[in-house]
Design a protein around this motif. Structure first.
Motif, mmCIF file in Angstrom:
data_model
loop_
_atom_site.group_PDB
_atom_site.id
_atom_site.type_symbol
_atom_site.label_atom_id
_atom_site.label_comp_id
_atom_site.label_asym_id
_atom_site.label_seq_id
_atom_site.Cartn_x
_atom_site.Cartn_y
_atom_site.Cartn_z
ATOM 1 N N ALA A 1 -8.140 19.907 -5.391
ATOM 2 C CA ALA A 1 -7.947 19.497 -4.004
ATOM 3 C C ALA A 1 -6.514 19.059 -3.746
ATOM 4 C CB ALA A 1 -8.918 18.370 -3.663
ATOM 5 N N LEU A 2 -5.886 18.394 -4.712
ATOM 6 C CA LEU A 2 -4.519 17.909 -4.526
ATOM 7 C C LEU A 2 -3.526 19.024 -4.257
ATOM 8 C CD1 LEU A 2 -4.292 15.157 -7.298
ATOM 9 C CD2 LEU A 2 -4.106 14.795 -4.824
ATOM 10 N N LYS A 3 -3.816 20.219 -4.767
ATOM 11 C CA LYS A 3 -2.862 21.318 -4.656
ATOM 12 C C LYS A 3 -3.268 22.384 -3.631
ATOM 13 C CE LYS A 3 -1.495 20.878 -9.522
ATOM 14 N NZ LYS A 3 -1.476 21.543 -10.845
ATOM 15 N N THR A 4 -4.430 22.261 -3.041
ATOM 16 C CA THR A 4 -4.983 23.353 -2.239
ATOM 17 C C THR A 4 -4.554 23.275 -0.784
ATOM 18 O OG1 THR A 4 -6.913 23.502 -3.692
ATOM 19 C CG2 THR A 4 -7.126 24.478 -1.519
ATOM 20 N N ASP A 5 -4.055 24.399 -0.266
ATOM 21 C CA ASP A 5 -3.700 24.510 1.149
ATOM 22 C C ASP A 5 -4.945 24.349 2.012
ATOM 23 O OD1 ASP A 5 -1.126 25.102 0.360
ATOM 24 O OD2 ASP A 5 -1.292 27.248 0.756
ATOM 25 N N MET A 6 -4.783 23.711 3.155
ATOM 26 C CA MET A 6 -5.919 23.513 4.058
ATOM 27 C C MET A 6 -6.493 24.851 4.522
ATOM 28 S SD MET A 6 -7.742 21.080 5.116
ATOM 29 C CE MET A 6 -9.324 21.384 5.898
ATOM 30 N N GLN A 7 -5.672 25.876 4.604
ATOM 31 C CA GLN A 7 -6.175 27.177 5.043
ATOM 32 C C GLN A 7 -7.232 27.714 4.086
ATOM 33 O OE1 GLN A 7 -5.486 28.635 8.027
ATOM 34 N NE2 GLN A 7 -7.166 29.997 7.445
ATOM 35 N N VAL A 8 -7.117 27.372 2.804
ATOM 36 C CA VAL A 8 -8.125 27.811 1.829
ATOM 37 C C VAL A 8 -9.483 27.200 2.171
ATOM 38 C CG1 VAL A 8 -8.799 27.766 -0.607
ATOM 39 C CG2 VAL A 8 -6.412 28.192 0.032
ATOM 40 N N TYR A 9 -9.479 25.934 2.601
ATOM 41 C CA TYR A 9 -10.733 25.311 3.024
ATOM 42 C C TYR A 9 -11.318 26.035 4.232
ATOM 43 C CZ TYR A 9 -10.056 21.439 -0.191
ATOM 44 O OH TYR A 9 -9.918 20.698 -1.334
ATOM 45 N N HIS A 10 -10.463 26.321 5.208
ATOM 46 C CA HIS A 10 -10.944 27.052 6.393
ATOM 47 C C HIS A 10 -11.547 28.399 5.999
ATOM 48 C CE1 HIS A 10 -9.533 24.245 9.384
ATOM 49 N NE2 HIS A 10 -8.277 24.321 8.967
ATOM 50 N N ASP A 11 -10.847 29.124 5.122
ATOM 51 C CA ASP A 11 -11.295 30.476 4.753
ATOM 52 C C ASP A 11 -12.616 30.453 3.994
ATOM 53 O OD1 ASP A 11 -9.050 31.522 5.963
ATOM 54 O OD2 ASP A 11 -7.922 31.756 4.102
ATOM 55 N N ILE A 12 -12.708 29.581 2.991
ATOM 56 C CA ILE A 12 -13.921 29.552 2.173
ATOM 57 C C ILE A 12 -15.114 29.048 2.976
ATOM 58 C CG2 ILE A 12 -15.031 28.413 0.195
ATOM 59 C CD1 ILE A 12 -12.368 28.671 -1.285
ATOM 60 N N ILE A 13 -14.912 28.021 3.779
ATOM 61 C CA ILE A 13 -16.029 27.494 4.566
ATOM 62 C C ILE A 13 -16.464 28.503 5.632
ATOM 63 C CG2 ILE A 13 -16.663 25.702 6.246
ATOM 64 C CD1 ILE A 13 -15.088 23.736 4.408
ATOM 65 N N GLU A 14 -15.511 29.257 6.195
ATOM 66 C CA GLU A 14 -15.885 30.292 7.155
ATOM 67 C C GLU A 14 -16.740 31.370 6.490
ATOM 68 O OE1 GLU A 14 -13.871 33.356 10.381
ATOM 69 O OE2 GLU A 14 -12.705 32.759 8.629
ATOM 70 N N ILE A 15 -16.292 31.868 5.345
ATOM 71 C CA ILE A 15 -16.999 32.966 4.681
ATOM 72 C C ILE A 15 -18.318 32.501 4.084
ATOM 73 C CG2 ILE A 15 -16.894 34.589 2.741
ATOM 74 C CD1 ILE A 15 -13.802 34.618 3.205
ATOM 75 N N ASP A 16 -18.296 31.378 3.373
ATOM 76 C CA ASP A 16 -19.457 30.953 2.581
ATOM 77 C C ASP A 16 -20.479 30.140 3.359
ATOM 78 O OD1 ASP A 16 -18.006 32.133 0.589
ATOM 79 O OD2 ASP A 16 -17.952 30.399 -0.740
ATOM 80 N N LEU A 17 -20.083 29.590 4.504
ATOM 81 C CA LEU A 17 -21.001 28.747 5.262
ATOM 82 C C LEU A 17 -21.170 29.235 6.697
ATOM 83 C CD1 LEU A 17 -22.813 26.294 5.656
ATOM 84 C CD2 LEU A 17 -20.765 24.901 6.036
ATOM 85 N N THR A 18 -20.107 29.156 7.490
ATOM 86 C CA THR A 18 -20.240 29.445 8.915
ATOM 87 C C THR A 18 -20.795 30.837 9.169
ATOM 88 O OG1 THR A 18 -18.321 28.016 9.305
ATOM 89 C CG2 THR A 18 -19.043 29.410 11.125
ATOM 90 N N GLN A 19 -20.272 31.838 8.464
ATOM 91 C CA GLN A 19 -20.713 33.204 8.738
ATOM 92 C C GLN A 19 -22.045 33.541 8.069
ATOM 93 O OE1 GLN A 19 -18.481 33.097 11.388
ATOM 94 N NE2 GLN A 19 -19.165 35.229 11.211
#
Length: 271
Positions: free
Chosen positions: A95-113
């Protein structure tokens, strides 16, 4: 239950668990709808199955394409009997190194969609009074695993949506299954996103030595046929972790009893 002549729609079907599930359902006599982004790979999977197939390639993030594919899947052979929300991407970064966009992308693909996929089908299934929704979560949807904060957030969320949906649909003849795999021998680790959103490009020892995908798929479909609502597919420590956090059937039954007793109607009446 028997899957003979049932229509089974699987997302993320071009490889890994999705392709293995397609083979397993086809082997039990199902007609299979295959979706994913790679049309050529979907066609290759379809060519292996020896059953009636429909290939619907699209990007799960494209709402218009998803809606069109849903109409086609429903119209193909008179309805969708089993829908498997399997499309997804994993993560390998702190988490310390991860870009916020990665959170948006993974949550969109794995949850929202994955929610969008189900939302497009629940009215169809409820109107028919039958159907099964299968959500491929993860042991990482039950236990927080380091270097997978976005992935865990999405997979935990998927289980929450599925559990709530199960209660709501419990009077409509629609069954909801959550599958929590541990390490399965696929390309999941190779395709995982790193801190800047790029693909990792290499696998993990645990994944390479994991449950063969076809074996995992058989276990999953056996459990769905037995109407198990939460399905742990793992070995060793991962299995123990999943079992330690497995939701008791009595709790699922309690929620269904609330719905049967008019909980939804009371809440709606209160505005």
């Amino acid at each position: 239950m028997s899957f003979e002549s049932k229509v089974v729609w699987i997302t993320g079907a071009s490889s890994g668990i999705g392709a293995a599930l397609a083979r397993e359902f086809a082997g039990r006599g199902a007609k299979v709808v295959l979706s994913g982004r790679d049309e050529a790979r979907l066609a290759a999977v379809a060519g292996e199955l020896g059953t009636e197939t429909l290939t619907l390639p699209f990007d799960i993030r494209d709402d218009a394409a998803l809606a069109e594919a849903t109409q086609q899947a429903i119209a193909w052979r008179g309805g969708v009997d089993v829908a498997v929300a399997n499309a997804g991407v994993s993560q390998r970064s702190t988490a310390l190194k991860t870009d916020m966009q990665v959170y948006h992308d993974i949550i969109e693909i794995d949850l929202t969609q994955q929610i969008a996929f189900a939302q497009g089908l629940i009215g169809h299934m409820a109107d028919r009074g039958s159907g099964r929704l299968v959500f491929i979560s993860s042991i990482a949807g039950k236990v927080g695993v380091p270097m997978r904060t976005a992935y865990c957030a999405a997979k935990f969320g998927l289980i929450g949506y599925a559990d709530s949906l199960r209660g709501e649909l419990s009077r409509d003849g629609v069954e909801v299954h959550v599958v929590c795999p541990g390490s399965v021998a696929t390309d999941v680790s190779r395709n995982a996103l790193t801190a800047d959103g790029s693909k990792r490009g290499k696998s993990d020892k645990a994944i390479d030595e994991g449950i063969p995908a076809d074996e995992a798929a058989k276990t999953m479909v056996d459990a769905i046929a037995l109407n198990q609502r939460e399905i742990i597919v793992a070995r060793g420590m991962e299995e123990a972790m999943g079992k330690a956090r497995q939701t008791p059937d009595q709790l699922f039954d309690q929620v269904a009893a609330m719905v049967a007793a008019g909980y939804i109607e009371k809440m709606e009446a209160e505005g």
